[in-house]
Every structure is written in structure tokens, then in C-alpha cells.
Design a protein around this motif. Structure first.
Motif, mmCIF file in Angstrom:
data_model
loop_
_atom_site.group_PDB
_atom_site.id
_atom_site.type_symbol
_atom_site.label_atom_id
_atom_site.label_comp_id
_atom_site.label_asym_id
_atom_site.label_seq_id
_atom_site.Cartn_x
_atom_site.Cartn_y
_atom_site.Cartn_z
ATOM 1 N N TRP A 218 67.379 79.548 34.298
ATOM 2 C CA TRP A 218 68.362 80.057 34.553
ATOM 3 C C TRP A 218 68.595 80.822 36.114
ATOM 4 O O TRP A 218 69.746 80.229 36.884
ATOM 5 C CB TRP A 218 69.002 81.114 33.660
ATOM 6 C CG TRP A 218 70.450 81.748 34.129
ATOM 7 C CD1 TRP A 218 71.626 81.120 33.459
ATOM 8 C CD2 TRP A 218 70.537 82.793 35.096
ATOM 9 N NE1 TRP A 218 72.682 81.903 34.249
ATOM 10 C CE2 TRP A 218 71.914 83.013 34.923
ATOM 11 C CE3 TRP A 218 69.765 83.745 35.572
ATOM 12 C CZ2 TRP A 218 72.461 84.100 35.622
ATOM 13 C CZ3 TRP A 218 70.196 84.798 36.240
ATOM 14 C CH2 TRP A 218 71.690 84.991 36.245
ATOM 15 N N MET A 219 67.688 81.443 36.381
ATOM 16 C CA MET A 219 67.707 82.087 37.715
ATOM 17 C C MET A 219 67.484 81.061 39.005
ATOM 18 O O MET A 219 68.307 81.037 39.985
ATOM 19 C CB MET A 219 66.474 82.913 37.905
ATOM 20 C CG MET A 219 66.297 84.148 37.049
ATOM 21 S SD MET A 219 64.494 84.820 37.104
ATOM 22 C CE MET A 219 64.265 85.309 38.769
ATOM 23 N N ARG A 220 66.995 79.811 38.783
ATOM 24 C CA ARG A 220 66.894 78.820 39.567
ATOM 25 C C ARG A 220 68.106 77.919 39.596
ATOM 26 O O ARG A 220 68.554 77.973 40.617
ATOM 27 C CB ARG A 220 65.717 77.874 39.242
ATOM 28 C CG ARG A 220 65.424 76.737 40.210
ATOM 29 C CD ARG A 220 64.271 75.881 39.783
ATOM 30 N NE ARG A 220 64.881 75.072 38.536
ATOM 31 C CZ ARG A 220 64.097 74.817 37.208
ATOM 32 N NH1 ARG A 220 62.710 74.766 37.200
ATOM 33 N NH2 ARG A 220 64.598 73.924 36.507
ATOM 34 N N ASP A 221 68.640 77.629 38.362
ATOM 35 C CA ASP A 221 69.472 76.591 38.440
ATOM 36 C C ASP A 221 71.244 77.183 38.431
ATOM 37 O O ASP A 221 72.053 76.562 38.739
ATOM 38 C CB ASP A 221 69.478 75.798 37.191
ATOM 39 C CG ASP A 221 67.977 75.068 37.121
ATOM 40 O OD1 ASP A 221 67.499 74.598 38.094
ATOM 41 O OD2 ASP A 221 67.586 74.455 36.044
ATOM 42 N N TYR A 222 71.293 78.489 37.859
ATOM 43 C CA TYR A 222 72.477 78.952 37.559
ATOM 44 C C TYR A 222 72.781 80.210 38.401
ATOM 45 O O TYR A 222 73.925 80.538 38.941
ATOM 46 C CB TYR A 222 72.832 79.319 36.231
ATOM 47 C CG TYR A 222 72.905 77.699 35.326
ATOM 48 C CD1 TYR A 222 74.102 77.431 35.215
ATOM 49 C CD2 TYR A 222 71.861 77.883 34.649
ATOM 50 C CE1 TYR A 222 74.022 75.909 34.552
ATOM 51 C CE2 TYR A 222 71.951 76.345 33.791
ATOM 52 C CZ TYR A 222 72.969 75.707 33.864
ATOM 53 O OH TYR A 222 73.238 74.433 32.919
ATOM 54 N N GLY A 223 71.606 81.182 38.431
ATOM 55 C CA GLY A 223 71.722 82.448 39.007
ATOM 56 C C GLY A 223 72.062 82.384 40.643
ATOM 57 O O GLY A 223 72.700 83.459 41.046
ATOM 58 N N ASP A 224 71.641 81.251 41.227
ATOM 59 C CA ASP A 224 71.903 81.246 42.655
ATOM 60 C C ASP A 224 72.914 80.268 42.807
ATOM 61 O O ASP A 224 72.855 78.886 42.904
ATOM 62 C CB ASP A 224 70.586 80.780 43.322
ATOM 63 C CG ASP A 224 70.715 80.540 44.876
ATOM 64 O OD1 ASP A 224 71.820 80.834 45.244
ATOM 65 O OD2 ASP A 224 69.970 79.957 45.610
ATOM 66 N N SER A 225 74.550 80.761 42.887
ATOM 67 C CA SER A 225 75.371 79.662 42.738
ATOM 68 C C SER A 225 75.592 78.759 44.024
ATOM 69 O O SER A 225 76.341 77.749 43.994
ATOM 70 C CB SER A 225 76.602 80.203 42.332
ATOM 71 O OG SER A 225 77.019 81.255 43.362
ATOM 72 N N ASN A 226 75.352 79.518 45.263
ATOM 73 C CA ASN A 226 75.387 78.727 46.327
ATOM 74 C C ASN A 226 74.179 78.411 47.378
ATOM 75 O O ASN A 226 74.431 77.969 48.346
ATOM 76 C CB ASN A 226 76.117 79.713 47.207
ATOM 77 C CG ASN A 226 75.565 80.937 47.490
ATOM 78 O OD1 ASN A 226 74.465 81.227 47.164
ATOM 79 N ND2 ASN A 226 76.220 82.108 47.995
ATOM 80 N N GLY A 227 73.187 78.334 46.569
ATOM 81 C CA GLY A 227 71.680 77.946 47.143
ATOM 82 C C GLY A 227 71.234 78.502 48.293
ATOM 83 O O GLY A 227 70.258 77.888 49.083
ATOM 84 N N ASP A 228 71.523 79.888 48.394
ATOM 85 C CA ASP A 228 71.146 80.607 49.489
ATOM 86 C C ASP A 228 69.540 81.384 48.855
ATOM 87 O O ASP A 228 69.227 81.823 49.890
ATOM 88 C CB ASP A 228 72.078 81.465 49.941
ATOM 89 C CG ASP A 228 72.340 82.659 48.966
ATOM 90 O OD1 ASP A 228 71.890 82.519 47.780
ATOM 91 O OD2 ASP A 228 73.135 83.433 49.530
ATOM 92 N N GLY A 229 69.264 80.960 47.844
ATOM 93 C CA GLY A 229 68.000 81.725 47.291
ATOM 94 C C GLY A 229 68.173 83.113 46.607
ATOM 95 O O GLY A 229 67.213 83.617 46.284
ATOM 96 N N LEU A 230 69.430 83.553 46.653
ATOM 97 C CA LEU A 230 69.512 84.850 46.082
ATOM 98 C C LEU A 230 70.452 84.953 44.824
ATOM 99 O O LEU A 230 71.417 83.911 44.709
ATOM 100 C CB LEU A 230 70.424 85.767 47.257
ATOM 101 C CG LEU A 230 69.647 85.881 48.436
ATOM 102 C CD1 LEU A 230 70.691 86.517 49.438
ATOM 103 C CD2 LEU A 230 68.507 86.620 48.264
#
Length: 715
Positions: free
Chosen positions: A400-412
Motif C-alpha cells: 500500500w505504501m508503494r502503490d497507493y500511499g504515494d499518489s503522485n509518484g514523488d516518493g512521499l
């Protein structure tokens, strides 16, 4: 807590008008009761609740048609009993002279056990003549959902059926819009002289020097005939159950500091009160009265505060949250696969979807904290069996942290609520106005909170450590992700001109340059460099943050600063504790001990029970801290704060993998010359630790070691 229903005074509303300043709470399992100082419930923000439904909304006692004069009232230190001592006002003539005021002692004493309220009314005649005592109770059950009680409007409700009366018993029924029939039952040990659908009237003959008792029970679903034996047996069970919860894990005492010991005892009792033994293990509910339910973030932090003393809480929290992990995407619930829940509720409005909190996932930080707590628990206990059982859940949370938690792909890790019914801010400061730019503007989403990146850093590191022990070949990738998060935070959040971190990044990647206590949580995770940690620590300890009672949530002088607000300048004990523990991570001990002393001073003004929060005004000599009028009390992470700060001041860490307890440059707070930690367990070994001040330094003396265990004092 949730801005969807957090309790705050509106403009112009007084404390008295709010009706909350006298409320006292009891809790047992999923049942809790809120009443005023007389023990009365009047259908406002009070009542007997079970399953997030109010089973008794009105329960008001009168003596001779008048409210008696209150002498004292309170909840026992173990949180089992509420008692109120009253005396009569002048009684109306009953075939003779009127009984004067102050000759009758009337004690109401109650507790909760087995989804029911037990109450005893004890009446003693201290006068010189016999008395006829008219005693009355008004009652009612509205079966209001807890969200309705807290102010959420409902255009429609189900059907309240007429009460059914049977001699000394009244049964209430309600059929909800969810087609579920809910019941409660009120029963008396003596038949009333007159019983209606809303009132019971008694007339007791009270000879001089004599005492009579009336027993009352209000149960959910069923009713038993109350009597002295049932009262006594159930009271014993309630007290023994609470005692067992209080005795879990190690204990801490200051041998020559009665008030400090009282604070430790009250805090431990409050944690025991809020802990419910679920099928998955013990779980600290967030707080009474309105958050008496499992919350993800609150449960994790409370368990982490207690981890060094009682790892069973962390085990129970991890196991429960794993069982409620999301498996599908829902905008209404703010859920995606792998996400850890924020809150769960059991009432009618949740069941019908009128509110999303039946099982709600709108907390951006909980999933990261879940993994981080698992790592901390494993280090504390070396319990790889539990970690193996939870491994699929931990991997799903990481996905989830990798695929959903970062909604805009900036690593945060960021958030933006999925539906208007959800929370607009989804970190621990979840009120609507808590996150903003330096000029007070609210940020556009998605928002990436500072402390959440720290939690993510801690989660990736914990997963890497656990992966190495489980021989998972993905461990190097997870460690690399942790370092990537660290680099991004240091690059994007650090404000060199301020010597501090921005509270968040907005949807355009621009820093929200407000100066807030969130940076203390970042220190807790160990992400910042040592140099930057020193600068943050210095600022958090400055007068702009430090009130003398704790650390403000927002620095003095910032836009939207208000010491009377919920999150923008108030003091939250758990927030102060996490900042203190963060400072301790970087070697700060003396200031942490000072903060612990300040929080203790604040606790002494709150009857040794720290509230959810209090106002952030600076300390004035000879004056108490200023209460936040409608703070939750007690609250789990406020109760646990003393134990986290104490651990930080002592520099205590436990490595169960090697069977070692380290005490790094321990410092005792002012006024505390000695401290004794009993039955501290590491694996199969147990030890007592005596810490005492000698020539200005704190010395650690291990005692009664049982099993293989090492205690090291590091300077």
C-alpha cells in the motif's frame, strides 16, 4: 481525533453551557457510561452506551422532588466505581414534621460489568427522628447513535416502541432503520410505589440511626432481578478484572515520591480502563467518552508508549489491526488494499452508511505506523512467531505504501480524502484548520505531512530488519527505500533559513512553512541528521514552543496560532512525549527530564489524570494550566505519555535478540531521587532495576535477575 465529530466549544458558548465540565465516565469492554457529578444522565452528551448506541439516555434521581445537595463525588483510582455522596434538602411533611436538611446521607455507587450498569443507593438517617423518604427516578432510553449524540443530524430514525412495565422492571425497545431491534432493561430490587413509562417513585421508611439500600440494574438486551448478592459478586469480578489488567507487564515506582507514584498509578489505571480484551488480544481504546472504540493510530502509539513495560498491548494491537486490513478500494471508506484502519464503529448510522466510520481507513499514517510498531515489538520481544503470522499483512501494508500511499509518484506518502464525508486532514492533527502555509492559506492536495515521512522511513527500516531475519531477499530493497525517504525529507522539507522542517508539502510540491511540533515526531523516528536534530531540539525547547507545562503543537507567532485551539497552539501530552523521546534519540536527556517534570506538574492540577489536551498558555507562577473545556478524559495516549517520557529520560532500550537492556546516560527528573522498575522481562529472563541519584548522576543497579540478561549503562 476526528474533525468529523471532535468536540469543540462554539463561539460564545461557556463551559457551563456546554454541560461537559462535570462529566464522569466509566467503561467496561464495549460499554461505557457518562454522567454528571451527581450520577445523573439527562439526555444531553451523556448516557449509558453499548455498541455505540445509547441504551439509557435519562436517569435522574430526586429526593423529595429536589436534587440532593452534593457533598463529594468521583471515580475510584482503579476506575471501577463511581460514587456520589449527597444529603437531603428539607423534606416535605409526611403526616408530621418535615425532616430538616442535612440529616440523611445518600450515597449512589455504581460500576459496569457484563454490559450492564449496577447501582446501589444507600440511605442513612443520622437525624433524631424517624423519616419517611420520598425517592424518585426519571428514566428513558432513546437509542440514539453516538454520532447523533455528538451532533450529526439524522433526517429519519427507526421506531421507538412503548416501554413495557412489569412490577419492578421496565423494558425499552427500538427497531432501527437497519431492521435491528435493540433492547435495554431497567430493574429495581424493590417494587416502586408508583411505576410509569418514565418514572419510578419510592417511599422508604427510615428509622433514626438506620440504613436502607436500593439496588438497580440496567442491562443491554436482558434484565436480572438486582439484589445485594448480585451487586457484591459482580463488583468483585469487575475489580479483579481491572486489577489483572493493571498488573500486566513491569511496574515503575518512585519509592519516596508519593505524588509521582500516584501519577504512575493513575496513568496505569487509565490505560487499564481503556484496554478492552478482544479475541485478538488486549487493545487500548482511544478514550472516553466519545472515542471508546479501536482507533488505529491511537492504539499503535499507546501500545508503543507501553512497549518497554508491557509488550502484550502491542501484540494485541498488531493482531487486531491485521484482521481489519483493507482488501478493496472504497472512496467512501478511504480504503485501498493493504491499508490499516483508522477507526471502527458499531452503531446504526455506521451500519447504514450514514457515516463512513463503521470501518474507516482515512488515516494516512496508520499503515506506516503498523509496520514500524511490528519492528519495535520484534526488537522488544524477539517474537518471530508473531511476525511470521503477520508477514502477509506487513507485506500488504508495504505494498500500500508503494502503490497507493504515494499518489503522485514523488516518493512521499500523501493524502487527499476520497469522499466529502471523510476527514479533510488525515494525520494526527486531523482538524480542518491544522495544516496550512506560513501565511495561513490551506494547501491544495494531495498533502504530504512531515511526520508521516518519518513513519514511512521507520516502516521501511523495520521491514528490512525483519526481512533479513526471515531471509526475505527483498530486504535490501526496503532498506534502500528507507534511505530514499530520508534523502527526500532532508532535501524537500528542511528550511535552512529557519533551521527547522516544514510541516508538509502541498500538491504542487511546495513546502508549508508553518513551524509545528510535527518535527518532534520526525526526531522520534530517527530520520534527521544529528546536526539538524540539534537545531530542531533547540527550537522545540525555546519559549516559543515550550509553555512550562509541555510543548505547543504550533510555535508562538505562527499564522493561525491560538493557544485555545484544538491543534494550533495547544499542548497534547502524547505529542510532547513523542517529541521528548525524539530528542532522547539524539542524546538529549536533561531537557527530557525537565519536560517530564513539567508534565507531572500539569498532571497534579488535573487530579493526576492528563487530559487529551490543554491550552497552550505560558506557565504563570502560582497558577494552574488552563484546561481545554471539552477534552477527552481519560485518553490512552495521554495516559501512556508518562511512560514514554520516563523511558526517554532513562535512555532505556531493550534488545531482546541479544537479551540486553541498555541505559544510555540516564537522568532522573527533579525531585525524584530513586526509581524502581520491577519485573522487567526480556525473553525468558526478568530483572528489577533500581535507579538512584548519586553525586549528581543517575546510577543503575540491577537486582533479582532471573535468567540470562545483561544490563549495560552507557555514558
Amino acid at each position: 481525533m476526528d474533525d468529523a465529530y471532535s468536540t469543540q466549544l462554539t463561539a460564545g458558548e461557556s463551559v457551563e453551557a456546554s454541560g461537559l465540565e462535570q462529566l464522569m465516565a466509566l467503561k467496561e469492554g464495549d460499554t461505557f457510561l457518562v454522567a454528571d457529578g451527581w450520577g445523573d444522565m439527562r439526555g444531553g452528551a451523556d448516557g449509558l452506551f453499548a455498541g455505540d448506541t445509547r441504551a439509557l439516555s435519562r436517569w435522574v434521581m430526586s429526593v423529595g422532588q429536589l436534587r440532593p445537595s452534593r457533598l463529594s463525588s468521583g471515580v475510584s483510582q482503579d476506575n471501577v466505581f463511581f460514587s456520589c455522596h449527597t444529603t437531603n434538602r428539607p423534606l416535605p411533611p409526611m403526616g408530621g414534621r418535615s425532616a430538616p436538611a442535612g440529616v440523611l446521607h445518600i450515597e449512589r455507587r455504581r460500576f459496569l460489568w457484563g454490559r450492564r450498569m449496577f447501582e446501589r443507593v444507600q440511605m442513612t438517617n443520622h437525624g433524631v427522628e424517624d423519616v419517611l423518604l420520598p425517592l424518585s427516578f426519571e428514566f428513558g432510553a432513546d437509542f440514539a447513535d453516538i454520532f447523533q449524540v455528538r451532533g450529526t443530524p439524522r433526517p429519519r430514525r427507526g421506531t421507538i416502541h412503548p416501554p413495557e412495565m412489569d412490577g419492578r422492571r421496565v423494558t425499552f425497545r427500538y427497531t432501527g432503520l437497519d431492521a435491528v431491534e435493540r433492547r435495554s432493561c431497567l430493574a429495581f430490587s424493590e417494587p416502586p410505589a408508583r411505576l410509569t413509562a418514565t418514572r419510578a417513585d419510592f417511599m422508604f421508611s427510615l428509622p433514626k440511626g438506620r440504613q436502607v439500600e436500593l439496588f438497580v440494574e440496567c442491562g443491554v438486551d436482558s434484565c436480572e432481578a438486582p439484589d445485594p448478592t448480585r451487586w457484591r459478586l459482580n463488583a468483585i469480578q469487575a475489580r479483579l478484572a481491572m486489577r489483572a489488567k493493571r498488573r500486566r507487564g513491569a511496574t515503575v515506582r518512585g519509592p519516596r515520591s508519593p505524588r509521582f507514584n500516584d501519577w504512575l498509578d493513575q496513568s496505569r489505571a487509565d490505560m487499564a480502563l481503556l484496554t478492552t480484551d478482544l479475541p485478538t488480544g488486549p487493545y487500548p481504546y482511544a478514550g472516553t467518552p466519545w472515542f471508546s472504540t479501536p482507533f488505529g493510530r491511537d492504539g499503535i502509539i499507546a501500545a508503543w508508549q507501553m512497549l518497554w513495560l508491557d509488550p502484550s498491548l502491542a501484540k494485541g494491537v498488531l493482531t487486531y489491526l491485521a484482521s481489519r486490513q483493507a482488501t478493496e478500494t472504497s472512496a467512501f471508506q478511504d480504503s485501498q488494499p493493504g491499508k490499516i484502519m483508522h477507526e471502527t464503529r458499531g452503531g446504526e448510522m455506521s451500519a447504514l452508511g450514514e457515516v463512513p466510520f463503521g470501518l474507516y481507513y482515512g488515516g494516512v499514517d496508520t499503515t506506516c505506523l503498523f509496520i514500524a510498531l511490528a519492528g519495535a515489538y520484534a526488537s522488544r520481544t524477539a517474537d518471530l512467531d508473531l511476525i511470521r503470522r503477520l508477514w502477509p499483512n506487513l507485506i500488504a501494508a508495504a505494498d500500500w505504501m508503494r502503490d497507493y500511499g504515494d499518489s503522485n509518484g514523488d516518493g512521499l506518502i500523501d493524502y487527499q480524502r476520497g469522499a466529502d464525508t471523510g476527514l479533510s486532514n488525515q494525520g494526527w492533527k486531523d482538524s480542518e484548520d491544522s495544516i496550512f502555509h506560513a501565511d495561513g492559506r490551506f494547501p491544495k492536495g494531495p498533502v504530504a505531512l512531515l511526520e508521516v515521512q518519518g513513519y514511512a522511513f521507520a516502516a521501511w527500516r523495520a521491514l528490512a530488519d525483519l526481512g533479513e531475519r526471515l531471509h526475505d531477499d527483498r530486504a535490501p530493497e526496503w532498506r534502500m527505500r528507507a534511505e530514499q525517504v530520508r534523502a527526500l525529507v532532508e532535501e524537500k522539507y528542511w528550511m535552512e533559513d529557519q533551521g527547522f522542517y516544514a510541516v508538509a508539502l502541498d500538491g504542487d510540491g511546495q513546502p508549508c512553512r508553518a513551524i509545528a511540533s510535527n518535527a518532534g515526531h520526525l526526531l522520534f523516528t530517527g530520520l534527521p541528521s544529528a546536526e539538524r536534530a540539534r537545531k530542531v531540539t533547540k527550537r522545540l525547547l525555546s519559549a516559543e514552543f515550550r509553555t512550562g507545562w509541555g510543548i505547543r503543537t504550533l510555535e508562538l507567532g505562527q499564522a493561525r496560532y491560538n493557544p485555545m485551539s484544538y491543534h494550533n497552539g495547544s499542548v497534547w501530552p502524547h505529542d510532547t512525549a513523542m517529541a521528548a523521546a525524539g530528542m532522547a534519540n539524539y542524546g538529549e536527556r536533561a531537557a527530557v527530564a525537565e519536560i517530564l517534570s513539567e508534565i507531572f506538574d500539569a498532571a497534579t492540577h488535573f487530579h493526576l489524570r492528563l487530559p487529551e489536551l490543554f491550552c497552550g498558555f505560558a506557565r504563570t507562577p502560582g497558577e494552574p494550566p488552563i484546561a481545554y473545556p471539552v477534552a477527552c478524559l481519560p485518553q490512552a495516549w495521554a495516559a501512556g505519555s508518562v511512560f514514554l517520557m520516563l523511558q526517554a529520560a532513562l535512555g532505556l532500550s531493550i534488545d531482546a535478540w541479544t537479551g540486553a537492556i541498555d541505559m544510555a546516560d540516564p537522568v532522573l527528573p527533579d525531585g525524584l531521587e530513586r526509581l524502581l522498575i520491577r519485573d522487567l522481562t526480556v525473553g525468558d529472563a526478568t530483572v528489577d532495576l533500581a535507579i538512584q541519584r548519586v553525586d549528581g548522576r543517575s546510577v543503575v543497579i540491577p537486582r533479582k535477575a532471573r535468567g540470562q540478561i545483561s544490563v549495560r549503562t552507557l555514558r
